[in-house]
Write a protein that holds these residues in place. Structure first.
Motif, PDB file in Angstrom:
ATOM      1  N   PHE A   1      60.728 -14.238  64.644  1.00 57.82           N
ATOM      2  CA  PHE A   1      61.529 -13.968  65.831  1.00 57.82           C
ATOM      3  C   PHE A   1      60.580 -13.734  67.001  1.00 57.82           C
ATOM      4  O   PHE A   1      59.525 -13.124  66.840  1.00 57.82           O
ATOM      5  CB  PHE A   1      62.392 -12.715  65.655  1.00 57.82           C
ATOM      6  N   ASP A   2      60.949 -14.220  68.194  1.00 59.66           N
ATOM      7  CA  ASP A   2      60.255 -13.840  69.426  1.00 59.66           C
ATOM      8  C   ASP A   2      60.858 -12.502  69.835  1.00 59.66           C
ATOM      9  O   ASP A   2      62.081 -12.397  69.967  1.00 59.66           O
ATOM     10  CB  ASP A   2      60.494 -14.873  70.528  1.00 59.66           C
ATOM     11  N   THR A   3      60.024 -11.508  70.008  1.00 65.04           N
ATOM     12  CA  THR A   3      60.554 -10.172  70.271  1.00 65.04           C
ATOM     13  C   THR A   3      59.907  -9.529  71.481  1.00 65.04           C
ATOM     14  O   THR A   3      58.788  -9.859  71.866  1.00 65.04           O
ATOM     15  CB  THR A   3      60.338  -9.248  69.054  1.00 65.04           C
ATOM     16  N   SER A   4      60.626  -8.603  72.063  1.00 60.55           N
ATOM     17  CA  SER A   4      60.089  -7.786  73.149  1.00 60.55           C
ATOM     18  C   SER A   4      60.754  -6.419  73.072  1.00 60.55           C
ATOM     19  O   SER A   4      61.843  -6.267  72.505  1.00 60.55           O
ATOM     20  CB  SER A   4      60.354  -8.443  74.510  1.00 60.55           C
ATOM     21  N   VAL A   5      60.079  -5.418  73.637  1.00 55.26           N
ATOM     22  CA  VAL A   5      60.608  -4.056  73.669  1.00 55.26           C
ATOM     23  C   VAL A   5      60.632  -3.595  75.118  1.00 55.26           C
ATOM     24  O   VAL A   5      59.649  -3.770  75.850  1.00 55.26           O
ATOM     25  CB  VAL A   5      59.738  -3.104  72.813  1.00 55.26           C
ATOM     26  N   HIS A   6      61.761  -3.033  75.526  1.00 52.05           N
ATOM     27  CA  HIS A   6      61.939  -2.552  76.896  1.00 52.05           C
ATOM     28  C   HIS A   6      62.734  -1.248  76.865  1.00 52.05           C
ATOM     29  O   HIS A   6      63.625  -1.097  76.025  1.00 52.05           O
ATOM     30  CB  HIS A   6      62.726  -3.545  77.758  1.00 52.05           C
ATOM     31  N   TYR A   7      62.449  -0.378  77.805  1.00 53.23           N
ATOM     32  CA  TYR A   7      63.267   0.819  77.951  1.00 53.23           C
ATOM     33  C   TYR A   7      64.538   0.449  78.700  1.00 53.23           C
ATOM     34  O   TYR A   7      64.489  -0.242  79.718  1.00 53.23           O
ATOM     35  CB  TYR A   7      62.521   1.921  78.705  1.00 53.23           C
TER      36      TYR A   7
END
Length: 108
Positions: A51-57
Motif C-alpha cells: 500500500f502507498d501510505t501517509s500519516v497526517h494529523y
C-alpha cells in the motif's frame, strides 16, 4: 445518510453497468489513531503489503490519519475482506477504520 449506508450503496454500484469491477481502481482507505506512533506502526505494516501510505494529523478528528492507497479490482467480496482486515488492524492499535474512497473515472 449514515456512512455505512452510503458505503453499501457505493459497493452496490461497483458491480452495475456504471462501474466495472474487472478494472483496477485507485482506492483510498482511512484509518484513524489516537497517537502518531500507532499511525506510523500501521503505516509500516501496510507498506509491507504494497500500500502507498501517509500519516497526517487530522485537526477535524483530533487524531492521526493513516491513509492507505492501492490499485485494486473493487469487487463486493474484496471490499468486504479489506473492511474486515482494516477493522482488525485499526482496533489492535486503539484506532478505527473509517471506510474507503475512490476516484470516479470517466471512460469517454
Amino acid at each position: 445518510m449514515a456512512r455505512k449506508t452510503v458505503e453499501q450503496m457505493a459497493v452496490n454500484n461497483i458491480e452495475t453497468p456504471e462501474g466495472d469491477p474487472d478494472v483496477e481502481q485507485s482506492m483510498e482507505f482511512f484509518l484513524y489513531f489516537p497517537t502518531e506512533w500507532d499511525a506510523h506502526v500501521t503505516k509500516s505494516c501496510l507498506m509491507n503489503l504494497q500500500f502507498d501510505t501517509s500519516v497526517h494529523y487530522s485537526e477535524s478528528s483530533d487524531s492521526w490519519l493513516c491513509l492507505a492507497k492501492k490499485e485494486i479490482k473493487p469487487t463486493k467480496d474484496r471490499l468486504l475482506e479489506l473492511k474486515n482486515f482494516f477493522d482488525r488492524l485499526a482496533t489492535a492499535k486503539n484506532g478505527s477504520y473509517d471506510g474507503w474512497g475512490t476516484t470516479v473515472r470517466d471512460n469517454e
